[in-house]
Design an enzyme around this catalytic site. Structure first.
Site, PDB file in Angstrom:
ATOM      1  N   ILE A  10       6.532  16.779  68.087  1.00 53.70           N
ATOM      2  CA  ILE A  10       6.003  17.438  66.884  1.00 53.70           C
ATOM      3  C   ILE A  10       6.960  18.488  66.320  1.00 53.70           C
ATOM      4  O   ILE A  10       6.894  18.813  65.130  1.00 53.70           O
ATOM      5  CB  ILE A  10       4.621  18.072  67.177  1.00 53.70           C
ATOM      6  CG1 ILE A  10       3.901  18.430  65.863  1.00 53.70           C
ATOM      7  CG2 ILE A  10       4.754  19.292  68.098  1.00 53.70           C
ATOM      8  CD1 ILE A  10       2.445  18.785  66.033  1.00 53.70           C
ATOM      9  N   THR A  11       7.852  19.004  67.147  1.00 56.20           N
ATOM     10  CA  THR A  11       8.794  20.017  66.650  1.00 56.20           C
ATOM     11  C   THR A  11      10.062  19.407  66.065  1.00 56.20           C
ATOM     12  O   THR A  11      10.942  20.131  65.604  1.00 56.20           O
ATOM     13  CB  THR A  11       9.190  20.997  67.771  1.00 56.20           C
ATOM     14  OG1 THR A  11       9.826  20.264  68.830  1.00 56.20           O
ATOM     15  CG2 THR A  11       7.977  21.724  68.314  1.00 56.20           C
ATOM     16  N   LEU A  79       6.722  10.103  68.637  1.00 58.71           N
ATOM     17  CA  LEU A  79       7.987  10.427  67.971  1.00 58.71           C
ATOM     18  C   LEU A  79       8.951  11.134  68.925  1.00 58.71           C
ATOM     19  O   LEU A  79      10.098  11.383  68.570  1.00 58.71           O
ATOM     20  CB  LEU A  79       7.732  11.322  66.748  1.00 58.71           C
ATOM     21  CG  LEU A  79       6.636  10.877  65.774  1.00 58.71           C
ATOM     22  CD1 LEU A  79       6.596  11.814  64.567  1.00 58.71           C
ATOM     23  CD2 LEU A  79       6.825   9.441  65.339  1.00 58.71           C
ATOM     24  N   SER A  83      17.155  11.650  69.950  1.00 58.80           N
ATOM     25  CA  SER A  83      17.406  10.847  68.759  1.00 58.80           C
ATOM     26  C   SER A  83      18.853  10.855  68.281  1.00 58.80           C
ATOM     27  O   SER A  83      19.176  10.162  67.314  1.00 58.80           O
ATOM     28  CB  SER A  83      16.493  11.316  67.611  1.00 58.80           C
ATOM     29  OG  SER A  83      16.636  12.699  67.388  1.00 58.80           O
ATOM     30  N   SER A 134      13.517   1.833  65.789  1.00 62.53           N
ATOM     31  CA  SER A 134      14.710   2.295  65.077  1.00 62.53           C
ATOM     32  C   SER A 134      15.527   1.140  64.531  1.00 62.53           C
ATOM     33  O   SER A 134      15.604   0.062  65.147  1.00 62.53           O
ATOM     34  CB  SER A 134      15.575   3.122  66.029  1.00 62.53           C
ATOM     35  OG  SER A 134      16.850   3.385  65.476  1.00 62.53           O
ATOM     36  N   GLU A 136      18.556   1.112  64.707  1.00 64.24           N
ATOM     37  CA  GLU A 136      19.654   0.937  65.656  1.00 64.24           C
ATOM     38  C   GLU A 136      19.431  -0.268  66.567  1.00 64.24           C
ATOM     39  O   GLU A 136      20.375  -0.744  67.208  1.00 64.24           O
ATOM     40  CB  GLU A 136      19.832   2.209  66.497  1.00 64.24           C
ATOM     41  CG  GLU A 136      20.429   3.379  65.749  1.00 64.24           C
ATOM     42  CD  GLU A 136      21.918   3.222  65.453  1.00 64.24           C
ATOM     43  OE1 GLU A 136      22.608   2.545  66.236  1.00 64.24           O
ATOM     44  OE2 GLU A 136      22.373   3.770  64.439  1.00 64.24           O
ATOM     45  N   TYR A 158      21.138   4.110  73.258  1.00 66.62           N
ATOM     46  CA  TYR A 158      19.980   4.519  72.461  1.00 66.62           C
ATOM     47  C   TYR A 158      19.277   3.300  71.883  1.00 66.62           C
ATOM     48  O   TYR A 158      18.056   3.150  71.978  1.00 66.62           O
ATOM     49  CB  TYR A 158      20.443   5.447  71.332  1.00 66.62           C
ATOM     50  CG  TYR A 158      19.379   5.762  70.308  1.00 66.62           C
ATOM     51  CD1 TYR A 158      18.529   6.858  70.455  1.00 66.62           C
ATOM     52  CD2 TYR A 158      19.215   4.961  69.171  1.00 66.62           C
ATOM     53  CE1 TYR A 158      17.550   7.141  69.509  1.00 66.62           C
ATOM     54  CE2 TYR A 158      18.239   5.236  68.223  1.00 66.62           C
ATOM     55  CZ  TYR A 158      17.414   6.328  68.403  1.00 66.62           C
ATOM     56  OH  TYR A 158      16.437   6.592  67.473  1.00 66.62           O
ATOM     57  N   HIS A 188      16.577   8.338  58.183  1.00 67.71           N
ATOM     58  CA  HIS A 188      15.833   9.193  57.264  1.00 67.71           C
ATOM     59  C   HIS A 188      16.183  10.649  57.560  1.00 67.71           C
ATOM     60  O   HIS A 188      16.217  11.070  58.699  1.00 67.71           O
ATOM     61  CB  HIS A 188      14.327   8.939  57.354  1.00 67.71           C
ATOM     62  CG  HIS A 188      13.792   8.833  58.743  1.00 67.71           C
ATOM     63  ND1 HIS A 188      14.039   7.743  59.554  1.00 67.71           N
ATOM     64  CD2 HIS A 188      13.023   9.679  59.470  1.00 67.71           C
ATOM     65  CE1 HIS A 188      13.447   7.925  60.723  1.00 67.71           C
ATOM     66  NE2 HIS A 188      12.838   9.098  60.706  1.00 67.71           N
TER      67      HIS A 188
END
Length: 343
Positions: A10-11, A79, A83, A134, A136, A158, A188
């Site tokens: 969330i952060t 989420l 990343s 993703s 990726e 990843y 994004h």
């Protein structure tokens, strides 16, 4: 009663935009936090009075079961991840634990709390699950643009870990009748993007060069091409995926390709500078295995979700530069106050 949503990560950039979006929709929003001293909690500081937090760690199965059982969410948005793709070559095992096995642990937590033992044992369950897949995963692409049926050829640890998370999500949907979906989101960005990502690295450098704080910007492969969109648009797609009658996976992107060189040119032009006077190439910044071209075919999302992006790439880069100019100016004002002894 209002719906409850639990967000891991969330952060992060996406988590903060998603929290804002769900609060505006009338949700009760919970964030999974690995300890309360999260250095990025400032990203959601303005929302803290409207948010709830629960302890949990994507590397700890028991903590996830406890968190899901406590929150009793209607929707879970996974989420949480490491990343930054280049980091996955340096810490491949850690990235795999969080980005791959972390998905499995969350799915298991949902299965256990929901009492799902087989495809016919519990219907789809009450909890709907979103997995952040993703672009990726497409890696060395088999076709351009990429859609939901394009095969995966990941080119980084990843991408490999995200591919596992994608397939295990699909497997739990098919094995346990779980409402579980994956959003194959293309790149994004936003002013909240971490400074290590190339678009934000560019916008920060442009702001600092314009204000006289920095002389040069070092980059790797200027020819790499991406489909870049605005993170605030993409979280709307996440929410829409969980509102459908039937679960399914979706590609989300703009369908427009731009190179790193384009990003640099747009950003420098926005402040009246010629990028070629300030940008140098650093071979050490080139990935061991590069993904050259990514471009989304998001027709399914447009047709079934009614989703459309609202911010184009030039507007996005200018938005990020303007934000970093304001931030750098505030830092200079604060520094001047300190030097003058007025603080």
């Amino acid at each position: 009663m209002s719906k409850r949503a639990l967000i891991t990560g969330i952060t992060g950039q996406d988590g903060s935009y998603l929290a804002e979006h769900l609060l505006a929709q009338g949700y009760q929003v919970w964030g999974l936090m690995r300890g309360q001293a999260n250095p990025r909690k400032s990203r959601v500081s303005r929302l803290v009075s409207d948010l709830n937090f629960v302890d949990g760690d994507l590397m700890d199965q028991a903590s996830l079961v406890s968190a899901v059982d406590k929150v009793q969410p209607d929707e879970i948005y996974n989420l949480g991840a490491i990343s930054f793709v280049p980091m996955s070559w340096q810490q491949a095992e850690l990235v795999t634990e969080i980005n791959g096995m972390g998905v499995l642990r969350m799915l298991e937590a949902i299965r256990m709390v929901s009492g799902l033992n087989g495809a016919g044992s519990g219907g789809r369950g009450r909890i709907r699950f979103y997995q952040a897949s993703s672009s990726e995963m497409f890696g060395k692409v088999a076709e351009t643009p990429q859609c939901e049926t394009t095969i995966f050829r990941p080119r980084s640890p990843y991408g490999v870990a995200k591919t596992y998370g994608h397939f295990i999500t699909r497997n739990y949907r098919e094995s346990f009748g779980m409402y579980a979906v994956s959003g194959m989101l293309f790149n994004h960005e936003s002013p909240r993007r971490g400074a290590e990502f190339v678009t934000r690295k560019i916008s920060l450098a442009v702001a600092r060069i314009k204000l006289g704080y920095q002389d040069k910007l070092s980059l790797g492969n200027l020819d790499a091409v991406r489909d870049w969109g605005f993170a605030g648009d993409y979280v709307r797609a996440m929410h829409l995926m969980l509102q459908q009658d039937e679960p399914g996976d979706y590609v989300i992107g703009t369908g427009q390709m731009h190179s790193v060189r384009d990003a640099v040119r747009i950003a420098f032009e926005h402040v009246g500078l010629n990028w070629e006077d300030y940008v140098s190439i650093d071979p050490s910044l080139v990935r061991p295995a590069e993904v050259e071209i990514l471009c989304a075919d998001a027709e399914r999302a447009r047709a079934q979700l009614g989703w459309e992006p609202t911010v184009d790439f030039p507007e996005l880069m200018r938005m990020m530069v303007d934000s970093d100019l304001r931030q750098a100016s505030r830092e200079r004002e604060f520094g001047d106050l300190l030097l003058a002894g007025s603080w």
